[in-house]
Design a protein around this motif. Structure first.
Motif, PDB file in Angstrom:
ATOM      1  N   THR A 132       0.857  -1.182   0.000  1.00 44.12           N
ATOM      2  CA  THR A 132       0.000   0.000   0.000  1.00 44.12           C
ATOM      3  C   THR A 132       0.895   1.233   0.000  1.00 44.12           C
ATOM      4  OG1 THR A 132      -1.699  -1.234   1.203  1.00 44.12           O
ATOM      5  CG2 THR A 132      -1.932   1.146   1.156  1.00 44.12           C
ATOM      6  N   THR A 133       1.465   1.569   1.134  1.00 42.12           N
ATOM      7  CA  THR A 133       2.383   2.713   1.207  1.00 42.12           C
ATOM      8  C   THR A 133       3.838   2.268   1.260  1.00 42.12           C
ATOM      9  OG1 THR A 133       2.341   2.773   3.615  1.00 42.12           O
ATOM     10  CG2 THR A 133       0.682   4.095   2.454  1.00 42.12           C
ATOM     11  N   ALA A 189       0.669  -7.733  -5.186  1.00 41.37           N
ATOM     12  CA  ALA A 189      -0.306  -6.735  -5.614  1.00 41.37           C
ATOM     13  C   ALA A 189       0.065  -5.374  -5.063  1.00 41.37           C
ATOM     14  CB  ALA A 189      -1.703  -7.129  -5.132  1.00 41.37           C
ATOM     15  N   ARG A 190      -0.313  -4.335  -5.787  1.00 42.86           N
ATOM     16  CA  ARG A 190      -0.033  -2.964  -5.376  1.00 42.86           C
ATOM     17  C   ARG A 190      -1.342  -2.208  -5.307  1.00 42.86           C
ATOM     18  NH1 ARG A 190       1.337   1.490  -3.429  1.00 42.86           N
ATOM     19  NH2 ARG A 190       2.621   2.995  -4.496  1.00 42.86           N
ATOM     20  N   VAL A 191      -1.610  -1.541  -4.181  1.00 42.46           N
ATOM     21  CA  VAL A 191      -2.798  -0.699  -4.037  1.00 42.46           C
ATOM     22  C   VAL A 191      -2.507   0.604  -4.767  1.00 42.46           C
ATOM     23  CG1 VAL A 191      -4.271   0.548  -2.412  1.00 42.46           C
ATOM     24  CG2 VAL A 191      -3.421  -1.736  -1.840  1.00 42.46           C
ATOM     25  N   THR A 192      -3.400   0.981  -5.679  1.00 46.04           N
ATOM     26  CA  THR A 192      -3.164   2.207  -6.444  1.00 46.04           C
ATOM     27  C   THR A 192      -3.938   3.396  -5.904  1.00 46.04           C
ATOM     28  OG1 THR A 192      -4.888   1.605  -8.029  1.00 46.04           O
ATOM     29  CG2 THR A 192      -2.619   0.948  -8.550  1.00 46.04           C
ATOM     30  N   GLU A 193      -4.956   3.130  -5.096  1.00 46.10           N
ATOM     31  CA  GLU A 193      -5.711   4.222  -4.471  1.00 46.10           C
ATOM     32  C   GLU A 193      -5.969   3.837  -3.028  1.00 46.10           C
ATOM     33  OE1 GLU A 193     -10.159   6.061  -4.611  1.00 46.10           O
ATOM     34  OE2 GLU A 193      -9.238   5.583  -6.531  1.00 46.10           O
ATOM     35  N   MET A 194      -5.537   4.677  -2.120  1.00 42.02           N
ATOM     36  CA  MET A 194      -5.711   4.364  -0.704  1.00 42.02           C
ATOM     37  C   MET A 194      -6.744   5.314  -0.108  1.00 42.02           C
ATOM     38  SD  MET A 194      -2.884   4.106   2.302  1.00 42.02           S
ATOM     39  CE  MET A 194      -2.815   5.852   2.721  1.00 42.02           C
TER      40      MET A 194
END
Length: 87
Positions: free
Chosen positions: A51-52, A77-82
């Motif tokens: 995430t960050t 996986a990568r979070v693109t909007e938190m």
């Protein structure tokens, strides 16, 4: 088992990037008996979701402090909007 969580942390959910870094600051360590596993070695850290990067950063800092020559990171996986607050 070269890297351990030395203190409990609360959930990272709903925290800002700075809040996440503070939450995991000094939460990870390499036990003295495991230092030979990382000293002078390049370590690959695997994370399920980035995430960050606060948790990965905390882990990398602990590994480097224990003598790792480098720490690389791979994620599934990568979070693109938190979101900064729970839904």
């Amino acid at each position: 088992d070269a890297l351990v969580r030395k203190r409990d942390t609360v959930s990272q959910g709903g925290k800002s990037a700075d809040g996440r870094r503070r939450n995991v600051a000094a939460a990870f360590a390499v036990p003295d008996r495991r230092r030979p596993l990382v000293e002078g070695k390049r370590v690959l850290l695997v994370d399920d979701v980035l995430t960050t990067g606060a948790t990965a950063e905390g882990c990398a800092r602990a590994l480097l402090a224990a003598g790792a020559s480098a720490v690389d990171l791979t994620v599934v996986a990568r979070v693109t909007e938190m979101r900064t607050r729970p839904i």
